[in-house]
Design a protein around this motif. Sequence first.
Motif, PDB file in Angstrom:
ATOM      1  N   THR A  90       0.846  -1.192   0.000  1.00 46.78           N
ATOM      2  CA  THR A  90       0.000   0.000   0.000  1.00 46.78           C
ATOM      3  C   THR A  90       0.878   1.238   0.000  1.00 46.78           C
ATOM      4  OG1 THR A  90      -1.996   1.011   0.959  1.00 46.78           O
ATOM      5  CG2 THR A  90      -0.260   0.375   2.504  1.00 46.78           C
ATOM      6  N   THR A 140       1.271   5.243   1.201  1.00 50.73           N
ATOM      7  CA  THR A 140       0.825   6.283   2.132  1.00 50.73           C
ATOM      8  C   THR A 140       1.862   7.400   2.110  1.00 50.73           C
ATOM      9  OG1 THR A 140       0.297   6.820   4.437  1.00 50.73           O
ATOM     10  CG2 THR A 140       1.835   4.986   4.077  1.00 50.73           C
ATOM     11  N   CYS A 153      -3.900  -2.109   3.016  1.00 51.59           N
ATOM     12  CA  CYS A 153      -4.385  -0.922   2.309  1.00 51.59           C
ATOM     13  C   CYS A 153      -4.360   0.267   3.252  1.00 51.59           C
ATOM     14  CB  CYS A 153      -5.778  -1.141   1.713  1.00 51.59           C
ATOM     15  SG  CYS A 153      -7.134  -1.333   2.900  1.00 51.59           S
ATOM     16  N   THR A 154      -4.589   1.459   2.692  1.00 45.69           N
ATOM     17  CA  THR A 154      -4.450   2.709   3.439  1.00 45.69           C
ATOM     18  C   THR A 154      -5.761   3.461   3.504  1.00 45.69           C
ATOM     19  OG1 THR A 154      -2.135   2.957   2.775  1.00 45.69           O
ATOM     20  CG2 THR A 154      -3.275   4.942   3.511  1.00 45.69           C
ATOM     21  N   PRO A 200       0.539   4.429  10.168  1.00 49.55           N
ATOM     22  CA  PRO A 200       1.224   4.443   8.870  1.00 49.55           C
ATOM     23  C   PRO A 200       2.695   4.825   8.941  1.00 49.55           C
ATOM     24  CG  PRO A 200      -0.222   6.343   9.084  1.00 49.55           C
ATOM     25  CD  PRO A 200      -0.509   5.459  10.262  1.00 49.55           C
ATOM     26  N   ARG A 210      -4.630   5.654   8.841  1.00 51.47           N
ATOM     27  CA  ARG A 210      -4.198   4.350   9.324  1.00 51.47           C
ATOM     28  C   ARG A 210      -4.079   3.367   8.169  1.00 51.47           C
ATOM     29  NH1 ARG A 210      -9.861   2.448  12.342  1.00 51.47           N
ATOM     30  NH2 ARG A 210     -11.106   2.252  10.432  1.00 51.47           N
ATOM     31  N   LEU A 211      -3.342   2.303   8.424  1.00 51.14           N
ATOM     32  CA  LEU A 211      -3.277   1.181   7.506  1.00 51.14           C
ATOM     33  C   LEU A 211      -4.234   0.103   7.993  1.00 51.14           C
ATOM     34  CD1 LEU A 211       0.613   0.852   7.146  1.00 51.14           C
ATOM     35  CD2 LEU A 211      -0.950   2.352   5.885  1.00 51.14           C
TER      36      LEU A 211
END
Length: 266
Positions: A102, A104, A142-143, A162, A147-148
């Motif tokens: 992901t 970020t 995922c993001t 993140p 937050r993840l």
Amino acid sequence: MNRRRPLSCLVLAAAIVVPVAGCAADTPAAGAVVAEVQSPEIVREVPHDADAFTQGLEISDGVLYEGTGRVGHSWVRATDLASGTELARADLARPMFGEGITVTGGTLWQITWKDGVAIERDRGTLAPRRQVGYDGEGWGLCTQADRLVMSDGSDTLTFRDPATFDAVGTVDVTLDGRSLDRLNELECADDGFVYANVWQTDRIVKIDPATGVVVTRIDASNLKDALPADTGGVDVLNGIAQIPGTDRFLVTGKLWPRMFEVRFVA
């Protein structure tokens, strides 16, 4: 990937069929929110690397990021979404087995299956910056805004910081009131929901991350059926990425020669 979990939600014991804990039954639990049923409407087909054992797929700022698995064949790649031109690529050293990815900010995170390692990479060059340890397995990532969201093959999604990758919370996922495990590749969509491939099925589920409730289940079996007739050696559905600002997604599978741009419709 080739995982060790059972492919069936039933086991035979003393000639009695017994449901395995964590598998969603066909009959909704009493009082449960029943998920809407949808399927993908194919908008167009896009070429895909048939050697890519896809574990993570994401689109950000016109760039398609993809991460793959298998020891000795795990890599992460950035390509221009419009032209397909490769912009950057990084291979994952043995013995690590790549999983979800992901983006970020200026960072791309890549997780690993059973190595307990997350790799922080420069988003532009994909060069590694550092490695961070975590407990358990890594499957999807995922993001969301702050937050993840990470899956580990169970019915639990873990929220992570993140910047540090520290766990900051969890939510248990249910479909029709029953726990749903084997959550795999994830996509955090613009609408605030988390979409998840369910490993070893043709199903994608749309999850409310505040409650863990699956609000929509998507039967994507028509996608494998739409692959070229001479396609051989394909593995399971895996890989979902929203095209930002639209209602469309790119969806593919492990070793598939095609990606499909789709809308999810009732």
